[in-house]
Each structure stands twice: as structure tokens, then as C-alpha cells.
Design a protein around this motif. Sequence first.
Motif, PDB file in Angstrom:
ATOM      1  N   THR A 161      -5.595  10.663  -1.825  1.00 23.47           N
ATOM      2  CA  THR A 161      -5.690   9.393  -0.715  1.00 23.47           C
ATOM      3  C   THR A 161      -4.166   9.055  -0.422  1.00 23.47           C
ATOM      4  OG1 THR A 161      -7.482   8.378  -2.086  1.00 23.47           O
ATOM      5  CG2 THR A 161      -6.422   6.854  -0.789  1.00 23.47           C
TER       6      THR A 161
ATOM      7  N   GLY B 148      -2.643   8.904   3.172  1.00 27.49           N
ATOM      8  CA  GLY B 148      -2.001   7.491   3.762  1.00 27.49           C
ATOM      9  C   GLY B 148      -0.597   7.726   4.309  1.00 27.49           C
TER      10      GLY B 148
ATOM     11  N   LYS C  82      -1.007   8.972   7.944  1.00 32.57           N
ATOM     12  CA  LYS C  82      -1.379   8.004   8.842  1.00 32.57           C
ATOM     13  C   LYS C  82      -0.671   6.866   8.812  1.00 32.57           C
ATOM     14  CE  LYS C  82      -5.316  10.370   9.583  1.00 32.57           C
ATOM     15  NZ  LYS C  82      -5.760  10.776  10.606  1.00 32.57           N
TER      16      LYS C  82
ATOM     17  N   VAL D 171       2.611   1.869   2.737  1.00 30.84           N
ATOM     18  CA  VAL D 171       1.500   2.463   1.731  1.00 30.84           C
ATOM     19  C   VAL D 171       1.892   2.342   0.209  1.00 30.84           C
ATOM     20  CG1 VAL D 171       0.224   4.670   1.186  1.00 30.84           C
ATOM     21  CG2 VAL D 171       0.781   3.967   3.332  1.00 30.84           C
TER      22      VAL D 171
ATOM     23  N   LYS E 273      -4.224   1.031   8.566  1.00 33.77           N
ATOM     24  CA  LYS E 273      -4.325   1.918   8.132  1.00 33.77           C
ATOM     25  C   LYS E 273      -3.524   1.956   6.807  1.00 33.77           C
ATOM     26  CE  LYS E 273      -6.074   4.654  11.682  1.00 33.77           C
ATOM     27  NZ  LYS E 273      -5.967   6.004  12.671  1.00 33.77           N
ATOM     28  N   GLY E 274      -2.071   1.594   6.859  1.00 40.63           N
ATOM     29  CA  GLY E 274      -1.284   1.589   5.754  1.00 40.63           C
ATOM     30  C   GLY E 274      -1.986   0.746   4.639  1.00 40.63           C
TER      31      GLY E 274
ATOM     32  N   TYR F  39      -5.149   2.336   2.957  1.00 40.20           N
ATOM     33  CA  TYR F  39      -4.713   3.195   2.132  1.00 40.20           C
ATOM     34  C   TYR F  39      -3.983   2.861   0.930  1.00 40.20           C
ATOM     35  CZ  TYR F  39      -7.078   6.867   5.036  1.00 40.20           C
ATOM     36  OH  TYR F  39      -7.615   7.749   5.973  1.00 40.20           O
TER      37      TYR F  39
ATOM     38  N   THR G 288      -5.453   3.348  -2.811  1.00 39.46           N
ATOM     39  CA  THR G 288      -4.489   4.202  -3.714  1.00 39.46           C
ATOM     40  C   THR G 288      -4.357   3.647  -4.931  1.00 39.46           C
ATOM     41  OG1 THR G 288      -3.314   5.521  -1.912  1.00 39.46           O
ATOM     42  CG2 THR G 288      -2.424   5.599  -4.031  1.00 39.46           C
TER      43      THR G 288
END
Length: 293
Positions: free
Chosen positions: A80, A84, A87, A93, A156-157, A160, A164
Motif C-alpha cells: 500500500t 501510494g 500515485k 503519503v 489519492k495521497g 493511501y 497505510t
Amino acid sequence: MPASSLALVVLAGLIHASWNIAAKKAGGDARFALLTGIVLAVGWAPVGLWLAVQHVPHWGRTEVLVVLASAVLHAVYYLTLLRGYRKADLTVVYPLARGSGPLLSSACAIVLFGEHLSPAGALGIAGVVAGVFLIAGGPRLLRRAQDPAAGDRIRKGVAYGLATGAFIAGYTVVDAYAVKVVLISPLLLEYAVNVTRLVLMAPTAIGNGAGLAEAWRTQRKYIVFVGLVSPISYVLVLYAMQVAPLSHVAPAREVSMLFAALLGGHLLNEGDRGLRLLGAGCIAAGVMALAMA
């Protein structure tokens, strides 16, 4: 928190930030995770196998289940995290993952292990939370999320990073139980978990020899660095967990974000350095409060 535990956690933080920056620069995927695991298994074999011969024959069902649970959580966490990094920005992240995980770990430690949090400890955690928010971008992160161009990458950050963090909390609690209650050696736990994780991930290598060879050719220096160095940071934390409360050690690990803020913004050119340094200062203050709690 004992001074020795704090020293271990600070050193672990520097090492942890370093290998995460290497993993980000590599842009690796499941192949990267598998190859770093192989490097770890081979490079640390003299110590790992020596400890295994001494202790594993005396293991029972509890030890085996703890190692298996930790291996599954570590494998999903690592995959994961790497996704991340591909992305989104490391400086979104990484702090969200490192910040949310220890907070959940601390809550679990209070509930499951009966640990107590003093007012100074609560203030320390608050400082860590504020620092995490600032390093991740603070108010600017919320504004940038509305930008059509950058919003998708930021969302997305965040997603993820939080996912995580949940897996970090899971393996941290399991591993704390392993070294504090089951009394498994931290070095042996790290090695056994990695070997088990390799077995679990082996099916991904079937029929993908060319892909693994390509990943090794293009990312070899990062694979070797992460494979050999990453275990050191976590083993140091496991030793700290043996003598200090998990609810203090887990948030104190966020000192790694101080180093990530200094190194990541410079090496990866991800911007907002002033805000990230302010966040790093909040984290440092929070860690010191936890050390005095």
C-alpha cells in the motif's frame, strides 16, 4: 520514556526517513517489495538463522500465529505504501501514514495493554498530530485538494496515507505483543516476519521473471539499500518497545518526519518547505513531551 528508548527511537527515525525516500525515488511496486525482501533475507541471514536455530524449535502455536499475523500486515502495509508513493507525493503519503498509525497504536495500547497516558503525554501526542497536519500541507493541502489539476493526486495521497496508517497500527500492536508479552527477540521477529512475508508474496513472482530482472536492473541500488537498512530502524523501535510504553514509543517514532521534512522536501522538490519545517518543530516538541511523560 527512558533516555535509552528515546535515543533508539530518534536513530530509528533517521534511518526510517532515509529508506522511505529511497523507496519513493525508486518508484517501486510489488516487484520492489519482493526483491527488497530477498535482499533482507540473504543479507541478514547470519544473524536471523542463528537466532532461529536457538529459539524457533521451542516455539508454540502463539509464536507462529503472531509471526504470521505480523507478516500479513507488513506485506499489505508495504504494498500500500509503495502504491501510494507512485500515485502521490511522499510529503503527503508519508506524514499521514506515519501520523495516523501511531495514534491508532496508542489508542490500542491504552485499551489492550492497560497503559496510562499522562497530561504531558497527551500534549505530546497533540503536538505530533499538529505536526503531521502541517507537514502534510496544512490548510494549503485542503485548498489544493479543490484544484482540478492537483486535487486528484492529493486525494489519492490522503487515501493511501490513511490506509497505510491503519496497517501500521495493526502490525505495531501485534509486534508489541510479540516482544513485550510473548518475549520474541526483536531481531528474530523482524527476520521471521520478513521470511514469512516472502513466502506469502512468492506467487507474485511466478511467470514474472523478466519483470523481476528488469526491476533489479533499474532499481538495484535502491533495492539493496532498502533491503539492508530498513530492518535496522524497526528493530531499534522493537527494542524500545520492550522497556517503554507503546503509547509513548509509537508517537515518538514520528521524529522520522522531522528528517523526512528536511530531506524529502530538498531531495524530492515537493515544496512547502517552511510549513513542513514548522510541522517538524511541532513533532519534535511533541516527542520531547512524550520523553518526559
